[in-house]
Design an enzyme around this catalytic site. Structure first.
Site, short mmCIF file in Angstrom:
data_model
loop_
_atom_site.label_atom_id
_atom_site.label_comp_id
_atom_site.label_asym_id
_atom_site.label_seq_id
_atom_site.Cartn_x
_atom_site.Cartn_y
_atom_site.Cartn_z
N ARG A 79 0.86 -1.19 0.00
CA ARG A 79 0.00 0.00 0.00
C ARG A 79 0.89 1.23 0.00
O ARG A 79 1.68 1.43 0.91
CB ARG A 79 -0.91 0.00 1.23
CG ARG A 79 -1.77 1.25 1.35
CD ARG A 79 -2.73 1.21 2.52
NE ARG A 79 -3.47 2.46 2.61
CZ ARG A 79 -3.29 3.37 3.58
NH1 ARG A 79 -2.43 3.13 4.56
NH2 ARG A 79 -3.96 4.50 3.57
N HIS A 123 -2.80 11.06 0.34
CA HIS A 123 -2.30 10.80 1.70
C HIS A 123 -1.63 12.08 2.19
O HIS A 123 -0.43 12.13 2.47
CB HIS A 123 -1.32 9.62 1.70
CG HIS A 123 -1.04 9.06 3.06
ND1 HIS A 123 -1.16 7.72 3.38
CD2 HIS A 123 -0.60 9.67 4.19
CE1 HIS A 123 -0.81 7.53 4.65
NE2 HIS A 123 -0.48 8.70 5.17
N GLU A 168 -7.20 8.75 5.96
CA GLU A 168 -7.40 9.40 7.26
C GLU A 168 -7.82 10.88 7.16
O GLU A 168 -7.11 11.78 7.63
CB GLU A 168 -6.14 9.28 8.11
CG GLU A 168 -5.73 7.86 8.37
CD GLU A 168 -4.46 7.75 9.20
OE1 GLU A 168 -3.77 8.76 9.38
OE2 GLU A 168 -4.17 6.65 9.70
N ASN A 293 -7.38 2.11 9.78
CA ASN A 293 -6.05 2.26 10.38
C ASN A 293 -6.24 2.29 11.89
O ASN A 293 -6.95 3.16 12.41
CB ASN A 293 -5.38 3.55 9.91
CG ASN A 293 -5.07 3.52 8.42
OD1 ASN A 293 -5.26 2.50 7.77
ND2 ASN A 293 -4.60 4.63 7.88
N TYR A 295 -4.32 2.08 15.74
CA TYR A 295 -3.08 2.15 16.53
C TYR A 295 -3.32 1.94 18.02
O TYR A 295 -2.55 1.30 18.71
CB TYR A 295 -2.38 3.49 16.27
CG TYR A 295 -1.77 3.53 14.89
CD1 TYR A 295 -2.47 4.06 13.80
CD2 TYR A 295 -0.52 2.99 14.67
CE1 TYR A 295 -1.93 4.06 12.53
CE2 TYR A 295 0.04 2.98 13.39
CZ TYR A 295 -0.68 3.51 12.33
OH TYR A 295 -0.14 3.50 11.08
N GLU A 353 -3.52 0.07 8.04
CA GLU A 353 -2.33 0.43 8.82
C GLU A 353 -2.47 -0.08 10.25
O GLU A 353 -3.56 0.02 10.83
CB GLU A 353 -2.12 1.96 8.90
CG GLU A 353 -1.69 2.62 7.65
CD GLU A 353 -1.49 4.11 7.84
OE1 GLU A 353 -1.21 4.55 8.98
OE2 GLU A 353 -1.67 4.85 6.86
O1 LIG Z 1 1.29 7.80 12.88
C1 LIG Z 1 1.58 6.66 12.16
C2 LIG Z 1 0.85 6.70 10.82
N1 LIG Z 1 -0.56 6.91 11.06
N2 LIG Z 1 -1.38 6.95 9.89
C3 LIG Z 1 -0.89 7.83 8.82
C4 LIG Z 1 0.61 7.66 8.57
O2 LIG Z 1 1.04 8.60 7.60
C5 LIG Z 1 1.36 7.81 9.89
O3 LIG Z 1 2.75 7.71 9.68
#
Ligand SMILES: OC[C@H]1NNC[C@@H](O)[C@@H]1O
Ligand SMILES: [Ca+2]
Length: 449
Positions: A79, A123, A168, A293, A295, A353
Site C-alpha cells: 500500500r 495521503h 485518514e 487504520n 493504533y 495500517e
Molecule cells: O502515525 C503513524 C501513521 N498513522 N497513519 C498515517 C501515517 O502517515 C502515519 O505515519
C-alpha cells in the site's frame, strides 16, 4: 493444552504500507510541483529537528531495492500513496509525464515480483497550487480530485487492483485545519468542518469517476480510535460519545450512511454549517471495501476547558505506551472491527495500517535489529484480528505500518515504525526482528503466532 490456532482465512491478504511524502524524497524532481508538505516542512519551527521530506528514505530513486525488501518479507501487497503534484504539478490540467512514469515503473516492479499494488490517491500531500486556490476549503476541490483520480485510473487501473481515495481525512482536518500541527497549518474551528465535508465530497466524486473508468476495487481509509469512558459518570459518558462521533463517525457516516451524527453540531455549534442535502448524494457512494487504520484507544473524561470537544484522554496506569504516546491496547482493535460492522454493515474490511514506534537500541545480531516491544505489539494485534474474524468480521487483509522507518510528519524521523530500520545518513535498510516474525506469519498464514 494445544496452542490456539491463529491460522487466518485462506486467501488472507498480507501487506505493508507507506506514503509518498514520508518515504520518497526528491519532492520537486522531474517536474513535480510542490505540495503543501513541501512548503510546511520548509517553514521554520514546524518540524521536529528541522527534518524534511527532501530525502527521507530516497525511495523515489531506490524503489527497486525497496521492492526487494517487500519480496524478502513475502508480501502479497504493498500500500503506497501517489503524490498528486508529481502527476499534476498545478493540481489540475497539465499532466507531468515523468511524474506519472514513476508510479507506472513502481507498479510494474511490484507486479514483476508478485506483489499487488494498493494505491492511495491522497495521503495528505495536497498540491500547493490547489491550496493557493483554497484547497479543501474550496467546494471545487471535488472536481479537481475527480480529474486527478481519472488521470490515475486511466493510466494505472489496468495494473492496480485496489485503490483508495483518501487516507485518514480526520487527521487532515484535526491536524491541518483545527490545531495547525500539520499542513496546511490552519487553526480554525470554522474551517475544519468545511474541509472535512469537502474531503468526503471529493472522495465521493473520486469513487464516481472510478465507476466510470475502473474495473477493480475502490474504497476509503479511515483512522479509527475507539473511545472508552473514564468513569460511568454521565459527563464522562457524554464526553466519550462526542469524542467518538468527532473522530470515528465524522467521516464514515457521510461516506456510508449519507448523514452526520448529531454530536458534531453539539461540538462545533455555530461553526457547523447546515450542509445542502444534495451533498450527501455525492458523499455516499458504494465502496468495495473500507480500510481501517488502528493504533490505539483513548480513555475519555469530561473536560470543560478542552476545545472544541470538552473531552480529554486519560493516561492509563501500568500500561505500555509507544513513542508516539499511544497505549498498547489490542482489545481496541477487536472492538473497532465489531463496532464498524455493527454500525455500517458487512462491508469488506482491511486493516490498512497498524504498527508501533518504539526506541530500539541499535543492536544488530546476524544482520537483524532486535525490537522486542514492536514484535510484541504485532503478535498482540494479530491475535486481536483473529478474535474479530472469529466474531464474524469480514476482514480481508492486513497492512503493517510501515515497511520502512520514515518521516513521521511533524515529528520528523524520530518515531520509527518500520519493519526495516533505515539509517538516514547512509540509507542502509536493516530488517528488525519484527520483519522476520512478519515474514513467518505471512508464510504460515498466521499459524506461527
Ligand atoms: O502515525 C503513524 C501513521 N498513522 N497513519 C498515517 C501515517 O502517515 C502515519 O505515519
Ligand atoms: Ca493556507
Amino acid at each position: 493444552m494445544s496452542r490456539p490456532s491463529f491460522r487466518f482465512p485462506d486467501g488472507f491478504h498480507w501487506g505493508a504500507a507507506t506514503s509518498a511524502y514520508q518515504i520518497e524524497g526528491s519532492p520537486l524532481a522531474d517536474g513535480a510541483g510542490p505540495s503543501i508538505w513541501q512548503r510546511f516542512a520548509h517553514t521554520p519551527g514546524m518540524m521536529a529537528n528541522g527534518d524534511t521530506g527532501d530525502v527521507a528514505c530516497d525511495h523515489y530513486r531506490r524503489y527497486r531495492e525497496d521492492v526487494q525488501l517487500m519480496k524478502a518479507l513475502g508480501l502479497h501487497g504493498y500500500r503506497f500513496s501517489i503524490n498528486w503534484a508529481r502527476v499534476l504539478p498545478e493540481g489540475t490540467g497539465r499532466v507531468n509525464p515523468k511524474g506519472l512514469d514513476f508510479y507506472s515503473r513502481l507498479v510494474d516492479e511490484l507486479l514483476e515480483h508478485g506483489i499487488a499494488p494498493n494505491a492511495t490517491l491522497f495521503h495528505w500531500d495536497l498540491p500547493a497550487a490547489l491550496d493557493d486556490r483554497g484547497g479543501w476549503l474550496n467546494r471545487d476541490i471535488a472536481h479537481w480530485f475527480a480529474e486527478y483520480a481519472e488521470v490515475m485510473f486511466k493510466a494505472l487501473d489496468d495494473r492496480v487492483p485496489r485503490w483508495s481515495t483518501l487516507n485518514e481525512p480526520w487527521v487532515v482536518t484535526d491536524g491541518g485545519y483545527l490545531h495547525g500541527a500539520l499542513a496546511p497549518g490552519h487553526r480554525s474551528k470554522y474551517e475544519a468542518p468545511l474541509a472535512a465535508h469537502n474531503l468526503m465530497r471529493a472522495s465521493g466524486a473520486g469513487i464516481q469517476a472510478y465507476r466510470a473508468h475502473g474495473r477493480h476495487e475502490i474504497g476509503v481509509v479511515f483512522n479509527i480510535e475507539p473511545k472508552y469512558p473514564h468513569s460511568d459518570r454521565a459527563e464522562d459518558v457524554a464526553a466519550t460519545r462526542r469524542a467518538h462521533a468527532y473522530m470515528n463517525q465524522q467521516f464514515a457516516d457521510p461516506a456510508l450512511l449519507g448523514s452526520y451524527p448529531p454530536e458534531l453540531k453539539e461540538i462545533f455549534g455555530d461553526a457547523w454549517p447546515d450542509f445542502p442535502a444534495d451533498d450527501f448524494k455525492l458523499t455516499k457512494q458504494k465502496v468495495d471495501f473500507v480500510g481501517i487504520n488502528y493504533y490505539t484507544r483513548a480513555v475519555v473524561k469530561h473536560d470543560p476547558n478542552q476545545y472544541p470537544l470538552q473531552a480529554t484522554p486519560v493516561r492509563q496506569p501500568n500500561r505500555t505506551y509507544t513513542e508516539t504516546g499511544w497505549e498498547v491496547f489490542e482489545q481496541g482493535l477487536t472492538d473497532t472491527l465489531t463496532w464498524f460492522k455493527q454500525r455500517y454493515g458487512d462491508i469488506p474490511l482491511y486493516i490498512t495500517e497498524n504498527g508501533s514506534a518504539f526506541y530500539d537500541p541499535p543492536v544488530v545480531e546476524n544482520g537483524v535489529l532486535d525490537d522486542p516491544l514492536r514484535t510484541s505489539y504485532l503478535r498482540k494485534h494479530l491475535g486481536a484480528l483473529h478474535k474479530a474474524i472469529a466474531a464474524g468480521v469480514n476482514l480481508k487483509g492486513y497492512y503493517a505500518w510501515s515497511l520502512l522507518d520514515n518521516l513521521e510528519w511533524s515529528l520528523g524521523f524520530s518515531k520509527r515504525f518500520g519493519l526495516y530500520h533505515v539509517d538516514f545518513a547512509t540509507q542502509q535498510r536493516t530488517p528488525k526482528a519484527t520483519a522476520k516474525l512478519y515474514a513467518q506469519v505471512i508464510a504460515s498464514n498466521g499459524s506461527v503466532l
